[in-house]
Motif scaffolding. Structure first.
Motif, short mmCIF file in Angstrom:
data_model
loop_
_atom_site.label_atom_id
_atom_site.label_comp_id
_atom_site.label_asym_id
_atom_site.label_seq_id
_atom_site.Cartn_x
_atom_site.Cartn_y
_atom_site.Cartn_z
N LEU A 32 0.82 -1.21 0.00
CA LEU A 32 0.00 0.00 0.00
C LEU A 32 0.85 1.26 0.00
CD1 LEU A 32 -2.89 1.09 0.14
CD2 LEU A 32 -2.72 0.98 2.64
N ALA A 33 2.00 1.22 0.69
CA ALA A 33 2.86 2.40 0.74
C ALA A 33 3.35 2.78 -0.66
CB ALA A 33 4.04 2.16 1.68
N MET A 34 3.75 1.78 -1.45
CA MET A 34 4.24 2.08 -2.80
C MET A 34 3.12 2.59 -3.69
SD MET A 34 6.49 2.40 -5.01
CE MET A 34 7.91 1.78 -4.12
N ARG A 35 1.93 2.03 -3.55
CA ARG A 35 0.80 2.51 -4.37
C ARG A 35 0.49 3.97 -4.06
NH1 ARG A 35 -2.68 -2.83 -2.75
NH2 ARG A 35 -1.13 -4.33 -3.49
N ALA A 36 0.57 4.31 -2.77
CA ALA A 36 0.32 5.70 -2.39
C ALA A 36 1.39 6.62 -2.97
CB ALA A 36 0.28 5.82 -0.86
N ARG A 37 2.66 6.16 -2.95
CA ARG A 37 3.72 6.98 -3.53
C ARG A 37 3.52 7.18 -5.03
NH1 ARG A 37 7.18 3.23 -0.43
NH2 ARG A 37 7.68 4.21 1.57
N ILE A 38 3.04 6.14 -5.70
CA ILE A 38 2.80 6.24 -7.15
C ILE A 38 1.73 7.29 -7.43
CG2 ILE A 38 1.86 5.01 -9.13
CD1 ILE A 38 3.26 2.49 -8.10
N VAL A 39 0.63 7.25 -6.69
CA VAL A 39 -0.45 8.21 -6.92
C VAL A 39 0.02 9.63 -6.60
CG1 VAL A 39 -2.76 8.90 -6.21
CG2 VAL A 39 -2.23 6.47 -6.52
N LEU A 40 0.77 9.79 -5.52
CA LEU A 40 1.28 11.13 -5.18
C LEU A 40 2.22 11.64 -6.27
CD1 LEU A 40 2.01 10.63 -1.36
CD2 LEU A 40 0.26 12.12 -2.35
N ALA A 41 3.03 10.75 -6.84
CA ALA A 41 3.93 11.16 -7.93
C ALA A 41 3.14 11.51 -9.18
CB ALA A 41 4.93 10.03 -8.22
N CYS A 42 2.06 10.77 -9.45
CA CYS A 42 1.21 11.10 -10.59
C CYS A 42 0.57 12.48 -10.41
CB CYS A 42 0.12 10.05 -10.77
SG CYS A 42 0.73 8.44 -11.34
N ALA A 43 0.22 12.82 -9.17
CA ALA A 43 -0.40 14.12 -8.91
C ALA A 43 0.59 15.27 -9.16
CB ALA A 43 -0.91 14.17 -7.47
N GLU A 44 1.90 14.97 -9.11
CA GLU A 44 2.89 16.00 -9.40
C GLU A 44 2.98 16.31 -10.88
OE1 GLU A 44 6.55 14.62 -7.79
OE2 GLU A 44 5.82 14.56 -5.70
N GLY A 45 2.44 15.41 -11.71
CA GLY A 45 2.44 15.64 -13.15
C GLY A 45 3.37 14.69 -13.89
N GLY A 46 3.14 14.55 -15.20
CA GLY A 46 3.97 13.71 -16.04
C GLY A 46 3.28 12.43 -16.44
N GLY A 47 3.76 11.82 -17.52
CA GLY A 47 3.22 10.56 -17.97
C GLY A 47 3.71 9.40 -17.13
N ASN A 48 3.26 8.20 -17.49
CA ASN A 48 3.60 7.03 -16.71
C ASN A 48 5.09 6.72 -16.75
OD1 ASN A 48 0.91 6.68 -16.01
ND2 ASN A 48 0.49 5.38 -17.81
N VAL A 49 5.70 6.88 -17.92
CA VAL A 49 7.14 6.63 -18.03
C VAL A 49 7.92 7.59 -17.15
CG1 VAL A 49 9.11 6.59 -19.60
CG2 VAL A 49 6.90 5.66 -20.34
N ALA A 50 7.55 8.87 -17.19
CA ALA A 50 8.25 9.87 -16.40
C ALA A 50 8.06 9.64 -14.90
CB ALA A 50 7.77 11.27 -16.78
N VAL A 51 6.84 9.27 -14.50
CA VAL A 51 6.57 9.01 -13.08
C VAL A 51 7.37 7.82 -12.60
CG1 VAL A 51 4.81 8.27 -11.46
CG2 VAL A 51 4.30 10.09 -13.10
N ALA A 52 7.42 6.74 -13.41
CA ALA A 52 8.19 5.56 -13.01
C ALA A 52 9.67 5.89 -12.87
CB ALA A 52 7.97 4.44 -14.03
N ASP A 68 7.63 -0.01 -13.32
CA ASP A 68 7.74 0.48 -14.69
C ASP A 68 6.44 1.21 -15.06
OD1 ASP A 68 5.90 -1.54 -14.94
OD2 ASP A 68 7.29 -2.93 -15.93
N ARG A 69 6.33 1.60 -16.31
CA ARG A 69 5.18 2.38 -16.74
C ARG A 69 3.87 1.60 -16.61
NH1 ARG A 69 3.42 0.83 -21.68
NH2 ARG A 69 4.81 -0.49 -22.94
N LYS A 70 3.94 0.27 -16.76
CA LYS A 70 2.71 -0.53 -16.63
C LYS A 70 2.21 -0.51 -15.19
CE LYS A 70 3.78 -3.70 -20.45
NZ LYS A 70 4.01 -5.12 -20.83
N THR A 71 3.14 -0.59 -14.24
CA THR A 71 2.74 -0.53 -12.83
C THR A 71 2.11 0.82 -12.50
OG1 THR A 71 4.57 -2.01 -12.26
CG2 THR A 71 3.55 -0.79 -10.46
N VAL A 72 2.74 1.90 -12.98
CA VAL A 72 2.19 3.24 -12.75
C VAL A 72 0.83 3.38 -13.41
CG1 VAL A 72 2.55 5.69 -13.13
CG2 VAL A 72 4.48 4.23 -12.49
N ALA A 73 0.70 2.87 -14.63
CA ALA A 73 -0.58 2.98 -15.35
C ALA A 73 -1.68 2.23 -14.61
CB ALA A 73 -0.42 2.44 -16.77
N ARG A 74 -1.35 1.05 -14.07
CA ARG A 74 -2.36 0.26 -13.37
C ARG A 74 -2.92 1.03 -12.17
NH1 ARG A 74 0.63 -3.56 -11.28
NH2 ARG A 74 0.64 -4.76 -13.22
#
Length: 371
Positions: A32-52, A68-74
């Protein structure tokens, strides 16, 4: 349908607060901690590749941890579709549950209300035999309900008749110090021993902790008077062979020399007879800018210098190996010097009312007939 790689993530204040709390948890990288970090990073902006890429650089993940980008996209798409609920695990197939609710209840009730014959507390194996489940299951139930029967804590309730007044006085100095004044938490650490291990200390190696002999040679003792400035965190220290009232008076002279003459000085002390001796009282009368405040009896925890002494013990004395009394004194002086170079105050958070309310709750609990 919009591409989830490009759809921005906009968080409400409550969502941001919740995700930040989840991200700080000590969890596995794919939890859950990593999923939260992913969403917070997505909120900062950028595509999935850039966020990963940004997260890999920020967290310095090892290659075997997939991000990777697939994990971020999911998780971006799951969050956009279901918000916070989308970050939790979905039901998975597995072995049917074998432990009933009645057994879980029995484990919790027995742990809280009973003890085994001839013992003071349950072990997981002993309780497992009584309930008829595995020790691993008992440990899991204890962990789920926050039960730790092997642990105990000590406490002491003050019997000081002026308990309430003293707590309000000392806590008031911590939370709202007077203007144009310096507040010092003062105490002494007596009989610090210069201990030298009987054999050379073996250094730490990969997989092997630092090792030292059990027995030691004592080369003498010294006492340390310390005054912690609660506003700056800096410490005034003085070593003494003894800790008599005259030694404490000499330490007050040292504080007087080091504090700006234009400031009033408030001293928070415990109830040791050394702090109340006639020679100390006479010194205070001769120095009217000094005011003494006493903690309640059995309440040294309210004096912040005790927290500093704990740091001194943990980081300087506990593993120290001193070949002479002079080496111990040099180590103490060096510790105070290093501390003051990067001093930071301890932050006091509890109000007097919160402390008194907690004491009242405890007193009400032990006044119950069940006790």
């Amino acid at each position: 349908m919009a591409d989830s790689r490009l759809e921005p993530v906009v968080l409400s204040e409550d969502e941001w607060r919740t995700l930040t709390g989840w991200a700080r948890r000590r969890s596995t990288a794919q939890g859950l901690a990593m999923r939260a970090r992913i969403v917070l990073a997505c909120a900062e902006g950028g595509g999935n590749v850039a966020v990963a890429a940004r997260l890999r650089l920020r967290l310095r993940l090892r290659l075997r941890l997939r991000l990777d980008r697939k994990t971020v996209a999911r998780w971006r798409s799951r969050f956009l579709a279901h918000r916070l609920d989308g970050l939790s695990d979905e039901p998975r197939p597995g072995v049917p549950r074998t432990i009933t609710d009645a057994q879980v209840e029995e484990v919790v009730v027995r742990t809280l209300e009973e003890v085994p014959a001839g013992s003071t507390h349950w072990s997981k194996r002993e309780l497992a035999r009584q309930v008829g489940i595995s020790p691993t299951s008992v440990a899991g139930i204890w962990r789920a309900f926050g039960l730790q029967p092997w642990r105990t804590q000590n406490f002491k309730i003050s019997t000081d008749p002026l308990l309430i007044d003293k707590i309000r006085d000392v806590v008031g100095l911590h939370l709202a110090p007077p203007a144009h004044a310096a507040v010092f938490a003062v105490d002494e650490k007596p009989q610090i021993q210069a201990l030298q291990r009987s054999a050379p200390v073996l250094p730490m190696l990969p997989g092997v902790p630092k090792r030292r002999s059990f027995d030691y040679v004592r080369h003498g003792i010294t006492s340390l008077f310390a005054a912690l400035n609660t506003a700056t965190g800096k410490v005034i220290g003085k070593l003494s062979a003894r800790h008599r009232a005259v030694d404490f008076r000499d330490f007050l002279d040292e504080i007087d020399r080091q504090v700006d003459p234009g400031l009033a000085v408030h001293l928070i002390c415990d109830n040791l007879s050394t702090h109340k001796a006639p020679v100390v009282h006479a010194w205070l009368l001769a120095h009217p800018r000094f005011t003494q405040h006493f903690t309640p009896t059995y309440s040294s925890w309210i004096n912040q210098v005790e927290r500093w002494f704990a740091e001194l013990e943990r980081r300087c004395l506990e593993r120290g190996n001193f070949c002479s009394l002079e080496a111990l004194k040099a180590a103490l002086e060096e510790w105070i010097k290093v501390w003051n170079e990067d001093a930071r105050p301890f932050r006091w958070t509890k109000t007097a009312d919160q402390i008194l309310d907690r004491i009242c709750r405890y007193c009400d609990r032990i006044s119950n007939p069940a006790h």
